[in-house]
Scaffold this active site. Structure first.
Site, mmCIF file in Angstrom:
data_model
loop_
_atom_site.group_PDB
_atom_site.id
_atom_site.type_symbol
_atom_site.label_atom_id
_atom_site.label_comp_id
_atom_site.label_asym_id
_atom_site.label_seq_id
_atom_site.Cartn_x
_atom_site.Cartn_y
_atom_site.Cartn_z
ATOM 1 C CB CYS A 272 -1.003 0.061 1.247
ATOM 2 S SG CYS A 272 -1.961 -1.566 1.537
ATOM 3 C CB ILE B 87 -1.755 -8.589 -0.814
ATOM 4 C CG1 ILE B 87 -1.286 -7.615 -1.447
ATOM 5 C CG2 ILE B 87 -1.105 -10.073 -0.691
ATOM 6 C CD1 ILE B 87 -1.339 -7.952 -2.968
ATOM 7 C CG ASN C 169 3.700 0.142 2.066
ATOM 8 O OD1 ASN C 169 3.461 -0.804 1.324
ATOM 9 N ND2 ASN C 169 4.826 0.736 1.788
ATOM 10 N N GLY C 170 2.986 -2.931 3.763
ATOM 11 C CA GLY C 170 3.899 -4.265 3.901
ATOM 12 C C GLY C 170 3.047 -5.213 4.083
ATOM 13 C CD GLU C 171 1.445 -8.320 2.595
ATOM 14 O OE1 GLU C 171 0.669 -8.864 3.648
ATOM 15 O OE2 GLU C 171 0.670 -7.902 1.681
ATOM 16 C CG ASP D 194 -0.776 -7.935 7.443
ATOM 17 O OD1 ASP D 194 -1.818 -7.459 6.991
ATOM 18 O OD2 ASP D 194 0.316 -7.853 6.908
ATOM 19 C CB SER E 26 12.921 -10.310 -6.280
ATOM 20 O OG SER E 26 13.496 -9.780 -4.806
#
Length: 641
Positions: free
Chosen positions: A2, A53, A75-77, A100, A363
């Site tokens: 985000c 997500i 913003n993130g996981e 989360d 990645s």
């Protein structure tokens, strides 16, 4: 993944306009095309743009607790959020969603700042605690997710995922920082120690900032570091097995998603290893994609196909050519600050290709920093051995020989001894700082005007590397160099590149090889098992030998390199010459245009190698136009002098 933005008044709870917060957050719509939200209270405002997500139906932000005492934009996981949720539930916390984000709120309420030590993930978030009347800003350990900060004239602290969101605030002053430009020309990016805009900063990786109402904004607090001082005494076989388990866990934890997921596959060891472990953990074929080049010596698509066939992935390829130069304005807009790692062109294209089929892509970034995989690590270690054998006067004599040795950019590699001789004559820290530079100090000095040299006030870009190595918790030179890379190069270049290019197309990129537990393990691997016999990532290649063929494990490393030097001698030669006439650089008054013209001519003729510098100057020119209006008017000339 985000985009976040917000405003906090540290002095008194002045009203915060929801429309102002919304304007900032809307500048991040590319990071979060699936939803938007704004929340304000006296003295604070949080904005959010969502890329859904996990928990697609719930998880909207900014998210508040049921009692409305806590609010967060994030913003993130958090990859271990389900385990933490179970632990917090047992402690009496109730949850209304399966996201989360809610775990962050409960984690803060239970543990305060120590919640960060429990989170395994990539994140940047801002949490407001009404009872304590404070804002808590935090960034993940390695700096995967960005967070920009600034104090504006009305006393407010403003923050956002990208610089463009701060620029939407009308009180943010726009003035270029000459020291940031020196850093940019040295490294090809603006490090996390500063921003291209004077007065704007970045929260450093592994740090948090807690601002209480009525108190001055404090210095950020470091909550995590990587320690190279305690190498393991275990044998290679045991460390290999431990590494495989860390790799598996890093990959598996990052495969949790409620949307389609895939991987970038270059055909190198790192991305190939990630794909191998994804295939092992997945019940269906892994979606993979890669980018190739028309120039054969840069193209890795044949190796990517070998791996794709071995693991039966659904593989797609796209070729990048010189006409992809048209992406420059797209990249300038995505990065805001000047960014000259030319592989961003290919990274943008592979993210764009991945986004056609998936919303999350894994990645292989991070292994080179953790396991000494760069060519410069091998060269530095070899030079360090020579330095250790020579007394001080002999080292200085070798360095002096390098100073008079001809440059020979045009000659075969074995005749280009000048850089090596000079490096041996320097300290370890100075030599490595030169090795990581995109443009050396003597070349930068050629294009600076006396006015710019004065504006720098003695600042030298290489000093941040020298300081990081000298202060590193490490016992050997290689480990000190890797520590500096993890602190400076990784967040400033690699992770910035992946974040901005993937977010520009609405794709979430995840780096399983930067699971902090894997990074901590790598720091305990003895240096001789990271780099051995002139081969970097020795232990990692050994561990992946059960998955990958020798032609992948032991081939010459190419890296994700864009053939920019060749382009400036061919299709982009005219652009290289035009850099010297750049209106923004001219208006700034800090660069010698005749010196730039000479370097461009040398490069085109093959007498010199200045492709990277030309690309740096071209990206700087476009960024100056976009950020400050240079080249469009003369309004800023006076303030730049």
């Amino acid at each position: 993944m985000c985009g976040i933005a917000g405003i906090f008044h540290p002095d008194i709870p002045k009203p915060v306009s929801p429309s102002r917060v919304k304007a900032m957050a809307d500048m991040l719509a590319h990071r979060g095309p699936d939803g938007a939200g704004v929340w304000t209270a006296p003295g604070v405002g949080l904005g959010h743009r969502r890329l859904s997500i996990i928990d697609l139906a719930g998880g909207a932000q900014p998210m508040l607790t049921a009692d409305r005492k806590l609010a967060v934009t994030y913003n993130g996981e958090i990859y271990n959020f389900r385990e933490l949720r179970s632990e917090l539930s047992a402690l009496g916390h109730a949850f209304r969603s399966d996201s989360d984000t809610e775990v962050i709120l409960a984690g803060w309420r239970q543990w305060g700042p120590d919640c960060l030590r429990r989170f395994n993930g990539m994140f940047a978030f801002a949490l407001y605690d009404a009872d304590a009347d404070l804002i808590f800003l935090a960034r993940d350990r390695l700096g995967v997710k960005p967070l920009f900060l600034a104090e504006v004239s009305d006393g407010a602290l403003i923050f956002a995922s990208e610089l463009k969101a701060l620029l939407a605030h009308p009180l943010l002053r726009r003035s270029p920082d000459p020291q940031a430009i020196e850093d940019y020309l040295a490294f090809g990016y603006v490090p996390d120690t500063r921003s291209i805009l004077a007065g704007v900063g970045k929260l450093a990786a592994g740090h948090y900032l807690m601002v209480r109402r009525g108190r001055p904004v404090p210095t950020p607090v470091k909550y995590w570091d990587v320690d190279f001082t305690n190498p393991s005494r275990a044998g290679a076989r045991q460390l290999e097995e431990e590494l495989v388990e860390h790799l598996r866990e890093g990959v598996r934890s990052r495969m949790v998603a409620d949307v389609p997921l895939g991987a970038f596959l270059s055909g190198g060891v790192d991305s190939s290893g990630v794909v191998a472990l994804m295939a092992e953990a997945s019940r269906s074929a892994v979606e993979t994609c890669s980018i190739g080049f028309q120039e054969g010596d840069h193209d890795e698509t044949a190796f990517a196909r070998i791996v794709a066939e071995r693991f039966a992935t659904n593989h797609r390829t796209r070729i990048v050519a010189a006409d992809d130069f048209e992406l420059i304005d797209t990249l300038v807009d995505a990065f805001d600050e000047p960014f000259a790692d030319a592989s961003a062109l290919a990274t943008y294209r592979v993210a764009e290709l991945a986004r056609e089929k998936v919303k999350v892509a894994l990645s292989g970034d991070g292994a080179d920093e953790c396991f000494a995989g760069y060519r410069r690590h091998r060269l530095f270690s070899a030079e360090e051995r020579i330095r250790s054998l020579l007394p001080g006067p002999a080292r200085r004599a070798v360095g002096a020989l390098g100073d008079v040795y001809p440059k020979l950019d045009w000659a075969p590699q074995y005749l280009r001894a000048r850089t090596t001789l000079q490096a041996i004559g320097r300290s370890s820290e100075e030599a490595y700082a030169d090795a990581v530079s995109a443009t050396r100090r003597d070349v930068r000095a050629e294009i600076y005007t006396p006015h710019f040299e004065r504006a720098l006030q003695g600042h030298r870009a290489e000093d941040i590397y020298v300081a990081a190595m000298r202060e590193a918790p490490a016992q050997d030179a290689l480990s000190r160099a890797q520590y500096a890379d993890l602190k400076i190069w990784l967040p400033g270049d690699i992770l910035t590149k992946v974040d901005r290019t993937s977010m520009a197309v609405g794709l979430e990129a995840r780096e399983p090889l930067l699971d902090h537990r894997l990074v901590e393990f790598a720091a305990k691997v003895p240096a001789r098992m990271r780099l051995r016999g002139g081969s970097g990532k020795w232990l990692m290649k050994r561990a992946l030998g059960r998955y990958l063929p020798d032609e992948i494990l032991h081939r010459r490393k190419m890296g994700f390199v864009t053939p920019i030097s060749a382009w400036f001698r061919g299709a982009l030669a005219a652009e290289g010459e035009a850099v010297a006439r750049g209106s923004a650089l001219a208006e700034l008054g800090w660069f010698d245009r005749s010196a730039i013209a000479r370097l461009a001519a040398e490069h085109r003729s093959g007498k010199g190698e200045h492709g990277r510098l030309l690309w740096q100057l071209l990206m700087l020119e476009r960024s100056l136009q976009r950020l400050f209006g240079f080249g469009a008017s003369s309004a800023y000339r006076a303030s730049a002098k």
